[in-house]
Design an enzyme around this catalytic site. Structure first.
Site, mmCIF file in Angstrom:
data_model
loop_
_atom_site.group_PDB
_atom_site.id
_atom_site.type_symbol
_atom_site.label_atom_id
_atom_site.label_comp_id
_atom_site.label_asym_id
_atom_site.label_seq_id
_atom_site.Cartn_x
_atom_site.Cartn_y
_atom_site.Cartn_z
ATOM 1 N N CYS A 80 0.840 -1.205 0.000
ATOM 2 C CA CYS A 80 0.000 0.000 0.000
ATOM 3 C C CYS A 80 0.870 1.249 0.000
ATOM 4 O O CYS A 80 1.451 1.610 1.033
ATOM 5 C CB CYS A 80 -0.931 -0.009 1.209
ATOM 6 S SG CYS A 80 -1.932 1.489 1.367
ATOM 7 N N CYS A 131 -0.510 4.050 2.321
ATOM 8 C CA CYS A 131 -0.328 3.767 3.742
ATOM 9 C C CYS A 131 1.120 4.015 4.188
ATOM 10 O O CYS A 131 1.365 4.633 5.225
ATOM 11 C CB CYS A 131 -0.687 2.318 4.054
ATOM 12 S SG CYS A 131 -2.265 1.760 3.411
ATOM 13 N N ASP A 132 2.065 3.508 3.419
ATOM 14 C CA ASP A 132 3.461 3.462 3.859
ATOM 15 C C ASP A 132 4.405 4.401 3.115
ATOM 16 O O ASP A 132 5.560 4.555 3.517
ATOM 17 C CB ASP A 132 3.983 2.027 3.729
ATOM 18 C CG ASP A 132 3.178 1.044 4.569
ATOM 19 O OD1 ASP A 132 2.760 1.422 5.671
ATOM 20 O OD2 ASP A 132 2.957 -0.092 4.113
#
Length: 337
Positions: free
Chosen positions: A161, A164-165
């Site tokens: 992701c 997300c990261d």
């Protein structure tokens, strides 16, 4: 949703509560339609079914929005000329469904299904629910490469992701694996954060839309084509990868700080298949043009189905069809056949 007293419910069984009621241990809760999954397909199903007059309950093992929450920018969904983030689109869909009375239970995972009787039962990790019709919209999970180091460094440099990261890799060198729209949009997002972005794909051209490919070039993303990632290595965190050229067979090592894997999805159909829902050789749920499965009163929509185009827009369309069919099955209007 209000709290209802105990009644006999549609099942004719005493002690069955409405699905909007307070959940106590061992309670069975009754509604007209249960939607499993709150991605774009599930939320669209719930919205349309509720507007048609059904009592609708949605159970979602994670947060409402599904994998849509991981998309940095959706540029091909109608009505948003400048695009919209997956998180914002999910938020709007959830709000609209709730406005029309849909009960959405997040962080509640379906763990057992009984779909073969007139009354369908969905058991979750928190309660048991009963309904006349079910729509399975469980979507997909990220496909893994299965290479050495992938599992070892998950969360320590290996990610599925970008949204997300990605912020964890600001100013660092990262590698994206894949050739479709998901890989392209992830690489574009990372190009505004990382010092350098490499995109590895096993073929000589990307599958992504041409507009995305042009934007990747404009952003300076470096393509490593006709190549596959064979190993991820490091110490406490990822330090590099091994890449094999499929034309020459030569293997090279590249120093990177992060690896973002975007090579497709695996359908979340195991629970449905165990309950008797027919799936194809790829484990996708088989549906007809009306989103019907092989079991009466059981429908499926979105990425978990065998429909070949996996997009937010197509998931929404399938959800609408599933809602209309489920309404017809439950209410039996004169036009339903």
């Amino acid at each position: 949703w209000a709290t209802y007293p105990l009644d006999r419910g549609r099942t004719g069984r005493p002690g069955v509560k409405k699905a909007g009621a307070h959940v106590g241990e061992g309670d069975a809760l009754d509604t007209e339609l249960i939607v499993i999954g709150a991605g774009p397909a599930g939320l669209s199903t719930a919205l349309y079914a509720a507007r048609m007059g059904l009592e609708v309950l949605v159970v979602e093992k994670g947060l409402a929005g599904g994998l849509m929450l991981e998309i940095p920018l959706i540029e091909n969904y109608p009505g948003f000329p400048n695009g919209i983030s997956g998180q914002e689109l999910a938020k709007l869909m959830v709000e609209q469904a709730k406005v029309h009375g849909v009960a959405i239970r997040e962080l509640e995972e379906a763990i057992e299904l009984d779909l073969k009787g007139d009354v369908k039962t969905v058991k979750t990790n928190k309660a048991s629910y009963e309904a006349k019709a079910i729509v399975i919209a469980t979507g997909c999970s990220h496909r893994e490469l299965g290479v050495p180091g992938e599992e070892e460094f998950r969360g320590r440099g290996v990610s599925y992701c970008g949204l997300c990261d990605g912020p964890l890799f600001k100013g660092k060198r990262v590698l994206v694996v894949g050739g479709g729209n998901a890989a392209a949009t992830t690489a574009l997002y990372l190009s505004d954060l990382a010092s350098e972005v490499l995109l590895v794909h096993r073929r000589d051209t990307l599958r992504a839309e041409e507009i995305l490919v042009k934007r990747l070039a404009e952003k300076g993303v470096k393509f490593v084509l006709n190549s596959v990632l064979t190993e991820i290595y490091g110490d406490e965190v990822v330090r590099g990868v091994k890449i094999r050229d499929l034309k020459t067979g030569e293997e090279d090592e590249l120093e990177v700080d992060g690896v973002f894997i975007q090579v497709g999805e695996v359908p979340n159909s195991e629970l449905a298949a165990k309950a008797g829902v027919q799936v194809d050789e790829g484990s996708f749920i088989i549906v007809d043009v009306r989103q019907r499965t092989n079991l009466p009163g059981v429908y499926a929509a979105g990425d978990v189905t065998n429909y070949p185009v996996k997009q937010v827009a197509t998931a929404v369309g399938q959800g609408v069809t599933a809602a209309v069919e489920a309404y017809g099955f439950v209410k039996r209007p004169y036009w339903f056949r």
